[in-house]
Scaffold this motif. Structure first.
Motif, PDB file in Angstrom:
ATOM      1  N   ARG A 112      10.521 -13.441  26.742  1.00 22.90           N
ATOM      2  CA  ARG A 112      10.261 -12.271  27.583  1.00 22.90           C
ATOM      3  C   ARG A 112       8.759 -12.041  27.694  1.00 22.90           C
ATOM      4  O   ARG A 112       8.211 -11.936  28.767  1.00 22.90           O
ATOM      5  CB  ARG A 112      10.977 -11.030  27.046  1.00 22.90           C
ATOM      6  CG  ARG A 112      10.983  -9.934  28.097  1.00 22.90           C
ATOM      7  CD  ARG A 112      11.891  -8.796  27.735  1.00 22.90           C
ATOM      8  NE  ARG A 112      11.391  -8.056  26.602  1.00 22.90           N
ATOM      9  CZ  ARG A 112      11.980  -6.985  26.099  1.00 22.90           C
ATOM     10  NH1 ARG A 112      13.118  -6.544  26.626  1.00 22.90           N
ATOM     11  NH2 ARG A 112      11.475  -6.357  25.063  1.00 22.90           N
ATOM     12  N   PHE A 137      19.599  -6.155  35.986  1.00 27.47           N
ATOM     13  CA  PHE A 137      19.973  -5.896  34.590  1.00 27.47           C
ATOM     14  C   PHE A 137      20.465  -4.456  34.419  1.00 27.47           C
ATOM     15  O   PHE A 137      21.615  -4.205  34.109  1.00 27.47           O
ATOM     16  CB  PHE A 137      18.761  -6.173  33.688  1.00 27.47           C
ATOM     17  CG  PHE A 137      18.975  -5.844  32.238  1.00 27.47           C
ATOM     18  CD1 PHE A 137      19.735  -6.672  31.426  1.00 27.47           C
ATOM     19  CD2 PHE A 137      18.394  -4.710  31.673  1.00 27.47           C
ATOM     20  CE1 PHE A 137      19.931  -6.362  30.078  1.00 27.47           C
ATOM     21  CE2 PHE A 137      18.573  -4.396  30.324  1.00 27.47           C
ATOM     22  CZ  PHE A 137      19.349  -5.225  29.528  1.00 27.47           C
ATOM     23  N   PHE A 150      10.839   0.469  18.559  1.00 24.40           N
ATOM     24  CA  PHE A 150      11.501   1.747  18.897  1.00 24.40           C
ATOM     25  C   PHE A 150      10.706   2.889  18.263  1.00 24.40           C
ATOM     26  O   PHE A 150      10.389   3.869  18.889  1.00 24.40           O
ATOM     27  CB  PHE A 150      12.933   1.787  18.389  1.00 24.40           C
ATOM     28  CG  PHE A 150      13.861   0.816  19.078  1.00 24.40           C
ATOM     29  CD1 PHE A 150      13.483   0.134  20.227  1.00 24.40           C
ATOM     30  CD2 PHE A 150      15.142   0.602  18.576  1.00 24.40           C
ATOM     31  CE1 PHE A 150      14.350  -0.747  20.860  1.00 24.40           C
ATOM     32  CE2 PHE A 150      16.016  -0.277  19.202  1.00 24.40           C
ATOM     33  CZ  PHE A 150      15.621  -0.955  20.329  1.00 24.40           C
ATOM     34  N   TRP A 176      24.883  -8.426  28.179  1.00 23.35           N
ATOM     35  CA  TRP A 176      24.698  -7.747  26.902  1.00 23.35           C
ATOM     36  C   TRP A 176      26.013  -7.044  26.590  1.00 23.35           C
ATOM     37  O   TRP A 176      26.421  -6.161  27.335  1.00 23.35           O
ATOM     38  CB  TRP A 176      23.542  -6.775  27.028  1.00 23.35           C
ATOM     39  CG  TRP A 176      23.255  -5.963  25.816  1.00 23.35           C
ATOM     40  CD1 TRP A 176      23.795  -6.100  24.561  1.00 23.35           C
ATOM     41  CD2 TRP A 176      22.335  -4.870  25.728  1.00 23.35           C
ATOM     42  NE1 TRP A 176      23.271  -5.171  23.719  1.00 23.35           N
ATOM     43  CE2 TRP A 176      22.377  -4.396  24.410  1.00 23.35           C
ATOM     44  CE3 TRP A 176      21.489  -4.264  26.656  1.00 23.35           C
ATOM     45  CZ2 TRP A 176      21.601  -3.324  23.986  1.00 23.35           C
ATOM     46  CZ3 TRP A 176      20.717  -3.198  26.234  1.00 23.35           C
ATOM     47  CH2 TRP A 176      20.766  -2.736  24.912  1.00 23.35           C
ATOM     48  N   ILE A 200      20.194 -15.600  21.818  1.00 21.32           N
ATOM     49  CA  ILE A 200      18.948 -14.826  21.843  1.00 21.32           C
ATOM     50  C   ILE A 200      18.376 -14.770  20.419  1.00 21.32           C
ATOM     51  O   ILE A 200      19.126 -14.807  19.444  1.00 21.32           O
ATOM     52  CB  ILE A 200      19.244 -13.390  22.349  1.00 21.32           C
ATOM     53  CG1 ILE A 200      17.989 -12.631  22.764  1.00 21.32           C
ATOM     54  CG2 ILE A 200      19.985 -12.565  21.287  1.00 21.32           C
ATOM     55  CD1 ILE A 200      18.304 -11.291  23.475  1.00 21.32           C
ATOM     56  N   HIS A 232      22.625 -11.690  34.669  1.00 23.91           N
ATOM     57  CA  HIS A 232      22.585 -10.968  33.386  1.00 23.91           C
ATOM     58  C   HIS A 232      22.606  -9.474  33.649  1.00 23.91           C
ATOM     59  O   HIS A 232      22.040  -9.009  34.643  1.00 23.91           O
ATOM     60  CB  HIS A 232      21.307 -11.352  32.626  1.00 23.91           C
ATOM     61  CG  HIS A 232      21.158 -10.676  31.291  1.00 23.91           C
ATOM     62  ND1 HIS A 232      22.170 -10.597  30.366  1.00 23.91           N
ATOM     63  CD2 HIS A 232      20.093 -10.046  30.710  1.00 23.91           C
ATOM     64  CE1 HIS A 232      21.744  -9.955  29.291  1.00 23.91           C
ATOM     65  NE2 HIS A 232      20.480  -9.605  29.470  1.00 23.91           N
TER      66      HIS A 232
HETATM   67  O1  MIG Z   1      16.275  -3.258  24.040  1.00 25.53           O
HETATM   68  O2  MIG Z   1      19.353  -7.702  23.617  1.00 25.53           O
HETATM   69  O3  MIG Z   1      15.376  -7.763  28.051  1.00 25.53           O
HETATM   70  O4  MIG Z   1      17.839  -9.024  28.422  1.00 25.53           O
HETATM   71  O5  MIG Z   1      20.067  -7.916  27.116  1.00 25.53           O
HETATM   72  C1  MIG Z   1      17.035  -4.128  24.827  1.00 25.53           C
HETATM   73  C2  MIG Z   1      19.642  -6.674  24.512  1.00 25.53           C
HETATM   74  C3  MIG Z   1      17.057  -5.494  24.198  1.00 25.53           C
HETATM   75  C4  MIG Z   1      16.268  -6.557  26.202  1.00 25.53           C
HETATM   76  C5  MIG Z   1      16.364  -7.788  27.048  1.00 25.53           C
HETATM   77  C6  MIG Z   1      17.736  -7.871  27.641  1.00 25.53           C
HETATM   78  C7  MIG Z   1      18.772  -7.899  26.539  1.00 25.53           C
HETATM   79  C8  MIG Z   1      18.635  -6.660  25.659  1.00 25.53           C
HETATM   80  N1  MIG Z   1      17.275  -6.581  25.133  1.00 25.53           N
END
Ligand code: MIG
Length: 650
Positions: free
Chosen positions: A403, A452, A314, A169, A234, A477
């Motif tokens: 996910r 992560f 959020f 990320w 993504i 990752h």
């Molecule tokens: O709120 O896109 O699980 O793999 O790097 C975090 C940013 C959002 C969550 C994912 C993660 C990814 C990240 N996303």
């Protein structure tokens, strides 16, 4: 034998494909109380093991804790957490009696497996509207296979998806990606996949590419492909609210977004700011959202990962306004806050149960409140993508993993285990999820190798990669702001090259076992208990797995360990791939052993009278040369590769 029982008015989830008539009466195992909500209870025998629940916390044996199926974006997977990203409502009781239970219910469902009462299991949910499938069989493995036949065939990825992938990320520009590739190639560390996280987009808008950072995206994907690299972008669930953004405008025009009670589209704040959530439960909306993937397919993209699809929120404008008016209520007396309430209100903004009750789906013309079908949301996002791939690229396998998931989604894609952390305990936790996920049909799976969240260390990444060698998804990752963990950042680059090369040497075997598992509704990873059900020691093993039909894996998951104890339920050949290219081989008898495994060695165990194929390494999957195929193990044995035709490996 499978029996179906039904209560109330169940919501169709499409998890089960077989047509099973509803039985009258009640199941042979356990008690049911459907008077006020729904409760299933069963008295556990001291020797019973409870398998299942797919992507869930704690052990392979789920006994002794509480788990709630309610897909949740929670990035801190500590031991007390009851919900992760998936909802996989299958459990199998193995012991005095052997039976499986699948609760087909898309809302919150709690599995109290010896938590409230050590010797009792209770499964409960709010509404007595559900289907319960009761599967009886010889043992847990037999029951699993019956279940797998009833939920339909698992997703098969392209062969390149068995290559190693680098992700982080924070990669933003074409140069960022090119640097990663050139550093991998320069050090001859194999690499096939490069993951694009949210920063490739324009303002986090789905299906856009930032044109400043990628002036000619098509040329970029083509240039990457020439180097054997597949770019995997993504896609997030929420669609940014912005006049002039075509995806937003089409969604509004088509009425494809989830609505509030008053008919207005619901607003959720996520990465792009305010977004609308597509109603993936509506086939029309699915078709529309799916069609947007075509843009990227047309630009040369061959795989995707779907994120934030629990859906993660959020905060909602409504939640925010409630907080603001609470703050206003204090007028000038800002010091008079009830600090506990303020803390709870601020934290309660995220993924709030209130918000999940505040919008609706259109399910076959029926308006259904989100929380009642919450666990289907991410699955249907991935289904939207998969159905689109079938329309636009019918002869091609597209890489797809999500996910969030519900059982049924295993037909459309794989999953990754979400935001683990660079903790040794998570290496073990991720290992334990592997067979449980396979029970539920999810075969293309893996964790963020190295972790992560939080800062990794070289030894943790090496040990995690040595497990990742065997997981179908092998991806490193990490999160924005954490220590950089591309393999070339560390001191012993040759060790990383060695471990990842072993993955490539094993790909013909691993992909072949994957195909066999998918084609035969079988498991790729099994607990030892499934293969040696009569062996009381094997039944309790939580840190070794059977893979395919030939091997057992036993990764090291402890820092500073020079090896580990393993239990062998039968004689096996212990093999280590040594860093100088040689093999260490030793026949070990049934029983307990301590085996030494250095940080730069990859261990595996070959079952008695079995062998596995091996090829020379290559720097990307399509460069593997099948003419170099040899066998290791008990070489007089017979091994047949699965038919890998149509595997799209270039
Ligand atoms: O709120 O896109 O699980 O793999 O790097 C975090 C940013 C959002 C969550 C994912 C993660 C990814 C990240 N996303």
């Amino acid at each position: 034998m499978i029996q179906k029982y039904s209560w109330g008015d169940p919501i169709a989830t499409d998890a089960i494909l077989s047509d099973i008539p509803t039985s009258s009466g009640s199941p042979a195992f356990g008690q049911i109380d459907a008077a006020d909500g729904f409760r299933y209870s069963y008295a556990l025998d001291p020797d019973d093991i409870v398998f299942g629940l797919g992507e869930a916390n704690r052990g392979i044996n789920k006994r002794g804790f509480l788990y709630t199926s309610f897909c949740t974006d929670d990035p801190i997977h500590t031991e007390e957490k009851v919900s992760l990203y998936g909802a996989h409502n299958l459990i199998i009781v193995s012991g005095k009696e052997n039976f499986g239970l699948f609760f087909d219910y898309p809302g919150a469902l709690t599995f109290d497996i010896g938590y409230s009462h050590m010797d009792n299991m209770e499964i409960r949910c709010e509404d007595a509207d559900l289907d319960l499938y009761v599967i009886t069989g010889e043992d847990a493995y037999d029951i699993t296979r019956q279940f797998r036949r009833m939920i339909g065939k698992s997703y098969i990825p392209p062969r390149f998806a068995f290559g190693y992938g680098q992700s982080r990320w924070g990669y933003k520009t074409r140069e960022d990606f090119e640097t990663v590739v050139s550093r991998y190639r320069e050090h001859h560390i194999p690499l096939d996949l490069l993951y694009m996280d949210i920063d490739y987009m324009d303002d986090y808008k789905d299906f856009t590419v930032n044109t400043e950072n990628f002036p000619d995206f098509e040329a970029f994907t083509a240039q990457m492909k020439k180097q054997g690299i597949h770019l995997i972008p993504i896609i997030d669930a929420g669609v940014k609210i912005e006049e002039g953004y075509d995806v937003y405008e089409e969604g509004i025009a088509g009425g494809y977004f989830c609505r509030q009670e008053n008919g207005e589209p619901f607003e959720a704040c996520v990465w792009p700011g305010l977004t609308h959530l597509p109603d993936f439960l509506d086939p029309e909306a699915r078709k529309w959202f799916g069609s947007r993937y075509k843009r990227l397919l047309d630009a040369g993209i061959e795989g995707f990962w779907n994120d934030m699809n629990e859906p993660a929120i959020f905060y909602s404008p409504k939640g925010r306004d409630d907080l603001l008016s609470y703050l206003d209520g204090y007028g000038d007396e800002k010091n008079a806050f009830d600090h506990e309430e303020l803390h709870a209100r601020v934290h309660g903004l995220t993924n709030s149960p209130k918000d999940y009750r505040d919008f609706y789906h259109d399910v076959n013309g029926k308006k259904i409140r989100h929380d009642k079908v919450h666990n289907l949301y991410g699955s249907n996002m991935t289904r939207a993508a998969s159905e689109a791939f079938a329309r636009y690229a019918p002869d091609k396998r597209i890489l797809m993993f999500s996910r969030s998931s519900y059982i049924g989604m295993h037909r459309y894609g794989g999953i990754w285990m979400g935001d683990n952390r660079s903790w040794w305990s998570h290496l073990l936790l991720n290992l334990k999820m592997l067979p449980s996920l396979n029970m539920c049909g999810f075969l293309y799976i893996g964790a963020d190798l190295g972790g992560f969240g939080a800062d990794t260390t070289e030894d943790l990444l090496l040990r995690w990669l040595a497990l990742g060698v065997f997981t179908p998804l092998m991806r490193n990752h990490s999160a924005l702001g954490t220590r950089e963990q591309e393999c070339y950042r560390f001191d012993h680059i040759e060790d990383f090259r060695h471990i990842i090369s072993i993955r490539y040497r094993l790909i013909p075997y691993l992909y072949s076992e994957y195909l066999k598992a998918a084609q035969n509704d079988d498991m790729y990873f099994k607990p030892l208990a499934f293969v040696y059900p009569e062996d009381r020691s094997a039944r309790r093993v939580e840190d070794q797995l059977m893979l395919g039909n030939e091997i057992m894996i036993a990764p090291v998951y402890t820092q500073n360990a020079v090896g580990r104890y393993v239990y062998l339920p039968e004689e096996m050949k212990f093999i280590k791939f040594l860093p100088d290219g040689r093999l260490y081989e030793e026949i070990l008898e049934k029983g307990h052993h301590f085996v030494e495994i250095a940080l730069n060695e990859v261990p595996l165990f070959i079952r008695k009278d079995k062998k596995i194929p091996l090829v020379d390494p290559a720097e990307y999957v399509s460069a593997l040369d099948m003419d170099t195929l040899t066998f290791i193990g008990y070489t007089d044995a017979v091994y047949e590769l699965a038919d890998t035709e149509n595997s799209d490996d270039d």
